[in-house]
Write a protein that holds these residues in place. Structure first.
Motif, PDB file in Angstrom:
ATOM      1  N   PHE A   1       0.786  -1.456   0.046  1.00  0.00           N
ATOM      2  CA  PHE A   1      -0.466   0.129  -0.025  1.00  0.00           C
ATOM      3  C   PHE A   1       0.677   1.437  -0.210  1.00  0.00           C
ATOM      4  O   PHE A   1       1.075   1.893   0.794  1.00  0.00           O
ATOM      5  CB  PHE A   1      -0.795  -0.198   1.195  1.00  0.00           C
ATOM      6  N   HIS A   2       0.797   2.125  -1.685  1.00  0.00           N
ATOM      7  CA  HIS A   2       1.771   2.888  -1.384  1.00  0.00           C
ATOM      8  C   HIS A   2       0.761   4.475  -0.937  1.00  0.00           C
ATOM      9  O   HIS A   2       0.289   4.319  -1.417  1.00  0.00           O
ATOM     10  CB  HIS A   2       2.757   2.802  -2.452  1.00  0.00           C
ATOM     11  N   THR A   3       1.818   5.246  -0.085  1.00  0.00           N
ATOM     12  CA  THR A   3       1.047   6.317   0.269  1.00  0.00           C
ATOM     13  C   THR A   3       1.515   7.289  -0.042  1.00  0.00           C
ATOM     14  O   THR A   3       0.685   8.582   0.082  1.00  0.00           O
ATOM     15  CB  THR A   3       1.189   6.474   1.634  1.00  0.00           C
ATOM     16  N   ASP A   4       2.715   7.338  -0.725  1.00  0.00           N
ATOM     17  CA  ASP A   4       3.520   8.770  -1.391  1.00  0.00           C
ATOM     18  C   ASP A   4       3.390   8.883  -2.884  1.00  0.00           C
ATOM     19  O   ASP A   4       3.784   8.746  -3.790  1.00  0.00           O
ATOM     20  CB  ASP A   4       4.820   8.498  -1.835  1.00  0.00           C
ATOM     21  N   THR A   5       2.207   9.831  -2.778  1.00  0.00           N
ATOM     22  CA  THR A   5       1.211   9.864  -4.470  1.00  0.00           C
ATOM     23  C   THR A   5       2.136  10.991  -4.962  1.00  0.00           C
ATOM     24  O   THR A   5       2.734  10.543  -5.797  1.00  0.00           O
ATOM     25  CB  THR A   5      -0.155  10.618  -3.985  1.00  0.00           C
TER      26      THR A   5
END
Length: 228
Positions: free
Chosen positions: A79-83
């Protein structure tokens, strides 16, 4: 899945001791799902062995990999949160793609231009070789050369062997003309004190003073004796 046959410590007399199943275990064997799983685990062959060795212990293992497995990925990585960083990476990749495209077109244009100039140089070299051979042969420039060995403007003879031969031929023509004139005057004398043709005074004609000397020229120059 656990094996349905539970072994205990081997007997001292060599018997194969088996622990009896409990009531819950015997009741579980009557379940259709457990029966199918048990039959699957008891199959033989390479495919069955590979399935037994890699079969998950629980049904949750069908949709998730075990920790440390080949396909395992932690939730923090899934779950990558660094958009913002993801968008930056996308722009960087797009920029690198454009730069690779520009470099490819530049290389293609450079190669095409080098081949074009190489063809031009080869064509010029072939043309130069052709004209050098033509000049060495000496046939194309013959029409630019005078057919006589003297300057048609100043009437001066050339200083080469051809000019010497031309001067000798012309001197011999004049010598023969003066000799013929002197011979006609001597042999055909009218004994008159004037010229019977034009009525003027007769000029004395003692003939040519000397015979022209034949010039010394190269072996490639031939003196035409018929003209001299």
């Amino acid at each position: 899945m656990e094996n349905n046959v539970h072994e205990i410590e081997p007997s001292a007399f060599g018997f194969r001791s088996i622990r009896p199943r409990t009531r819950e275990e015997r009741r579980a064997l009557n379940d259709k799902v457990s029966l199918e799983k048990n039959r699957i685990m008891q199959r033989v062959g390479h495919e069955a062995r590979m399935q037994r060795e890699n079969a998950p212990s629980t049904s949750a293992g069908l949709t998730a990999c075990v920790d440390g497995g080949a396909g395992y990925l932690a939730d923090a990585e899934r779950f990558h949160t660094d958009t913002v960083g993801e968008e930056y990476q996308r722009r960087q990749e797009e920029q690198r793609r454009r730069e690779r495209a520009i470099e490819f077109r530049r290389h293609q244009a450079s190669t095409r231009e080098e081949n074009r100039w190489k063809q031009i140089d080869d064509k010029k070299a072939q043309e130069k070789e052709y004209w050098d051979a033509v000049r060495a042969e000496g046939k194309k420039d013959a029409k630019n050369h005078s057919k006589v060995a003297y300057n048609i403007t100043t009437l001066e003879y050339n200083s080469d062997d051809k000019g010497k031969v031309q001067k000798y031929v012309d001197d011999m023509v004049r010598f023969r003309a003066e000799s013929r004139t002197q011979h006609l005057v001597t042999k055909g004398d009218s004994r008159a004190s004037y010229d019977i043709i034009n009525g003027g005074d007769r000029r004395p004609n003692d003939g040519p003073s000397h015979v022209p000397q034949k010039p010394v020229v190269g072996s490639n120059i031939v003196v035409d004796r018929r003209r001299a």
